[in-house]
Motif scaffolding. Structure first.
Motif, short mmCIF file in Angstrom:
data_model
loop_
_atom_site.label_atom_id
_atom_site.label_comp_id
_atom_site.label_asym_id
_atom_site.label_seq_id
_atom_site.Cartn_x
_atom_site.Cartn_y
_atom_site.Cartn_z
N ASP A 75 -2.64 -27.16 -17.27
CA ASP A 75 -1.57 -28.15 -17.17
C ASP A 75 -0.20 -27.50 -17.30
N LYS A 76 -0.13 -26.44 -18.12
CA LYS A 76 1.16 -25.77 -18.34
C LYS A 76 1.31 -24.51 -17.50
N ASN A 77 0.27 -24.17 -16.72
CA ASN A 77 0.28 -22.93 -15.93
C ASN A 77 0.55 -21.72 -16.81
N MET A 78 -0.15 -21.67 -17.92
CA MET A 78 0.04 -20.59 -18.87
C MET A 78 -1.28 -19.85 -19.10
N VAL A 79 -1.16 -18.55 -19.31
CA VAL A 79 -2.30 -17.72 -19.71
C VAL A 79 -1.90 -17.04 -21.01
N TYR A 80 -2.85 -16.95 -21.93
CA TYR A 80 -2.55 -16.38 -23.23
C TYR A 80 -3.51 -15.24 -23.57
N LEU A 81 -3.03 -14.36 -24.41
CA LEU A 81 -3.89 -13.32 -24.97
C LEU A 81 -3.63 -13.32 -26.48
N GLN A 82 -4.57 -13.87 -27.22
CA GLN A 82 -4.48 -13.85 -28.67
C GLN A 82 -5.03 -12.53 -29.16
N MET A 83 -4.22 -11.80 -29.87
CA MET A 83 -4.60 -10.46 -30.34
C MET A 83 -4.64 -10.46 -31.86
N ASN A 84 -5.81 -10.24 -32.40
CA ASN A 84 -6.00 -10.22 -33.85
C ASN A 84 -6.43 -8.84 -34.32
N SER A 85 -6.31 -8.62 -35.61
CA SER A 85 -6.72 -7.33 -36.21
C SER A 85 -6.16 -6.16 -35.40
#
Length: 127
Positions: A75-85
C-alpha cells in the motif's frame, strides 16, 4: 520510471538494530524481484536478501540469516530490511534493487541481474 530511494542507515553499536527503508515507485511489486545488497570498502557487492511476490520466495545470505528480515508494504510502496544483532562486518553501503520478472529472466529473486538500483545508504557498526 522505476525509482528506488533508500533511507535509514546510520551509525550503530554492535548488537544494535537498524531498519532500512526503500521507497519504490514506477512499478508493481507483484511484477518484480526486489532485493537488498551491500558493498563494503574493498569488497564486491553481495546479495543480502530478496523476495518475489509471484512465488513467495525469500532469500537470505547465510551471514544474515536469523538476524535480518525483509518485508514490504504494498500500500505504501515500501520495502524494508530490519537488521538486528548487528556486527561490525555488516558495515557497508546498502542498496535496494528491483528487476522485472519474466519468462526469460525467471521468477526467482536469487542470482539474477537486477536492472534498477537506489543510490544506497551507509550502515556503520562500531565494535
Amino acid at each position: 520510471e522505476v525509482q528506488l530511494v533508500e533511507s535509514g542507515g546510520g551509525l550503530v553499536q554492535a548488537g544494535g538494530s537498524l531498519r532500512l527503508s526503500c521507497a519504490a515507485s514506477g512499478f508493481r511489486f507483484d511484477d518484480y524481484a526486489i532485493g537488498w545488497f551491500r558493498q563494503a570498502p574493498g569488497k564486491e557487492r553481495e546479495g543480502v536478501s530478496c523476495f518475489t511476490k509471484t512465488d513467495g520466495s525469500t532469500y537470505y545470505a547465510d551471514s544474515v540469516k536469523g538476524r535480518f528480515i525483509i518485508s514490504s508494504d504494498n500500500d505504501k510502496n515500501m520495502v524494508y530490511l530490519q537488521m538486528n544483532s548487528l556486527k561490525p562486518e555488516d558495515t557497508a553501503v546498502y542498496y535496494c534493487a528491483a528487476d522485472p520478472l519474466d519468462f526469460g529472466s525467471g521468477y526467482g529473486c536469487y542470482g539474477r541481474q537486477y536492472d534498477y538500483w537506489g543510490q544506497g545508504t551507509q550502515v556503520t557498526v562500531s565494535s
